[in-house]
Design a protein around this motif. Structure first.
Motif, PDB file in Angstrom:
ATOM      1  N   ALA A 290     -80.815  25.300  96.389  1.00 10.16           N
ATOM      2  CA  ALA A 290     -80.708  23.837  96.416  1.00 10.16           C
ATOM      3  C   ALA A 290     -80.891  23.291  97.830  1.00 10.16           C
ATOM      4  N   THR A 292     -78.766  23.550 100.290  1.00  7.98           N
ATOM      5  CA  THR A 292     -77.518  23.023 100.863  1.00  7.98           C
ATOM      6  C   THR A 292     -76.759  24.170 101.517  1.00  7.98           C
ATOM      7  N   PRO A 309     -76.777  19.442  94.255  1.00  8.19           N
ATOM      8  CA  PRO A 309     -77.750  18.452  94.733  1.00  8.19           C
ATOM      9  C   PRO A 309     -79.179  18.769  94.271  1.00  8.19           C
ATOM     10  N   GLY A 310     -79.838  17.775  93.691  1.00  7.25           N
ATOM     11  CA  GLY A 310     -81.226  17.947  93.227  1.00  7.25           C
ATOM     12  C   GLY A 310     -81.323  18.534  91.826  1.00  7.25           C
ATOM     13  N   HIS A 311     -80.193  18.892  91.234  1.00  6.23           N
ATOM     14  CA  HIS A 311     -80.212  19.516  89.890  1.00  6.23           C
ATOM     15  C   HIS A 311     -79.124  18.883  89.015  1.00  6.23           C
TER      16      HIS A 311
END
Ligand SMILES: Cc1cc2nc3c(=O)[nH]c(=O)nc-3n(C[C@H](O)[C@H](O)[C@H](O)COP(=O)(O)OP(=O)(O)OC[C@H]3O[C@@H](n4cnc5c(N)ncnc54)[C@H](O)[C@@H]3O)c2cc1C
Length: 452
Positions: A290, A292, A309-311
């Motif tokens: 991700a 992060t 984040p992003g998913h």
């Protein structure tokens, strides 16, 4: 069906990794939802971790705190429970790879709930594990039981005072809820239950030590309750060493750095247990993909809706997720799981991730048991200890235990132990009783050896 992503009319596929508090609650909360759930974990049972040390000290049997997951979920027709260790998560490919007994399986998902919990951390000192069992699995609890009971058996056969002292000294590293609970139970086992059962050693030979790098006992529960717990343990003969950082563990003992005397090394004889720390091996994979960072406690950083984040279809919950204000406790995992299940349900009804309310945690308080009939509790501004707190603690364990039979048998075992002051689960195997303990061999031959 919204969310399948491939235009087919198949049902939404949810993978739940882990069937601890988080995984089990998420699956239950998706009851009758139009989804196909695949729950994957490496054991066939749901483990009630808060009672592990009761297994270690012989009050409960392992079966009472670890009911089979298939039995629990036999009526959940939308869930299947294949065994396997998840070894890979592909966020881009939307699949996970699991490995049962050397075979590899790839399973695709539309939504993923990762609830793989926390592993045992030795704070970068993994070699400690060889000598100091943790307390996160049934195996650990039985290993600790073996050490607690095997020591006196060997001490009974030894006439070497130094060896006896080693075999009868129990050191617990960590003065959090697990360390305090374990210390209280070990002290009771040593001073009450085993009293009069041996012919050459007595309860006065046993020595219990709890040490922690922190300046206080039970830090999350505040100074007042921490001091209460500390006083209770000390009254039971437990020595408590605070500000004491364990810097090494080997066959013969442990080395402690005491900030009061930085050059001093202290080597007590040892039987060990180290504290739990959030550090899931699976947790590393998620931040890597991700883009992060891992939270400094080894947890996965998540957004306010508990997703990676992003998913927006990947939820990380429970002990493995860093959610501000949520403790690494069972109730945190349960709250997270209910929220994730609600979000999946809402999405199936067309409410996309953008419409989610942020997760909000309601703290119901915390409790820690110290010994038989003694616990400490903090519920909102209310702090109390002693017998009332212990009864509240007991009631809570029974409420949260899964399955009617587990609740009943656990309650009966506790009542029997209370009334008779006798733990009923003191079995260790012949191999365990006679196993080589991680202590030095006798400095001089024992009388028994000479006689032989
Ligand atoms: C000794 C001890 C005492 C505790 N006492 C208390 C207490 O008194 N009160 C309290 O509220 N909390 C207590 N806790 C904490 C509580 O048990 C945890 O906060 C809770 O279990 C977290 O739930 P979880 O679902 O996140 O993880 P867990 O319950 O740990 O479940 C994790 C699941 O993931 C599975 N898993 C792990 N790795 C993989 C993988 N690679 N692939 C597939 N599956 C995997 C595991 O087998 C397990 O089924 C205690 C914990 C311990 C260890």
């Amino acid at each position: 069906m919204p969310g399948t992503g491939d235009g087919t009319d198949r049902r939404h596929r949810v993978i739940v990794i882990g069937w601890g508090f988080g995984g089990l609650t998420a699956t239950k909360a998706l009851k009758r939802a139009p989804v196909d759930i695949t729950m994957i974990a490496p054991t066939q049972h749901h483990l009630f971790r808060p009672l592990l040390y009761q297994v270690a000290t012989g009050i409960l049997s392992e079966g009472e705190i670890a009911p089979a997951i298939r039995r629990i979920l036999r009526n959940r027709r939308n869930a299947e429970m294949p065994l396997g260790d998840v070894v890979k998560i592909s966020l881009a490919g939307r699949y996970v790879v699991s490995e049962p007994l050397g075979h590899r399986y790839q399973t695709a998902y539309d939504s993923l709930v990762v609830a793989a919990g926390a592993g045992q951390s030795y704070f970068g000192n993994d070699h400690f594990a060889q000598f100091a069992p943790g307390m996160t699995t049934i195996h650990d609890a039985l290993e600790v039981r073996e050490r607690i009971l095997g020591g006196p058996e060997q001490a009974e056969r030894s006439s070497d005072p130094a060896r006896r002292e080693k075999l009868l000294t129990f050191t617990i590293v960590g003065a959090g809820p697990t360390g305090v609970g374990l210390a209280g139970q070990v002290a009771e086992l040593a001073t009450q239950t085993l009293k009069g059962e041996f012919r050459h050693i007595g309860s006065t030979h046993a020595r219990m030590i709890v040490l922690d790098a922190a300046p206080a006992v039970l830090p999350p529960m505040g100074a007042n309750l921490g001091q209460k717990a500390q006083a209770r343990l000390q009254k039971m003969g437990v020595e408590i060493l605070l500000h004491a950082t364990v810097v090494d563990v080997d066959r013969d003992g442990l080395t402690v750095k005491d900030p009061g005397a930085p050059s001093a090394a202290w080597n007590p004889p040892a039987r060990y247990g180290l504290p739990r720390c959030p550090q899931s091996p699976l947790g590393d994979q998620i931040p890597e993909q991700a883009g992060t960072e891992l939270h400094r406690g080894g947890r996965v950083k998540v957004l306010p809706d508990l997703t990676v984040p992003g998913h927006p279809n990947v939820f990380a919950i429970g002990d493995m997720a860093a959610v501000p204000g949520v403790p690494g406790m069972a109730q945190g995992a349960i709250h997270d799981a209910k929220y994730a299940a609600l979000a999946i349900r809402a999405e199936l009804k067309g409410a996309g991730p953008g419409m989610r309310e942020p997760f909000h945690y309601f703290d119901k308080g915390s409790m820690a048991t110290v010994s038989r009939l003694s616990a400490v509790a903090k519920i909102g501004p209310l702090e109390f200890g002693g017998c009332v707190a212990w009864v509240a603690w007991l009631a809570l364990q029974v409420v949260y235990l899964v399955g009617f039979k587990s609740k009943m048998t656990t309650l009966i075992s506790w009542i029997a132990t209370l009334l008779t002051k006798n733990q009923g689960q003191l079995t260790i195997t012949e191999r365990q009783a006679l196993a080589q303990r991680p202590v030095q061999p006798p400095t001089q031959p024992d009388a028994a050896v000479n006689a032989a």
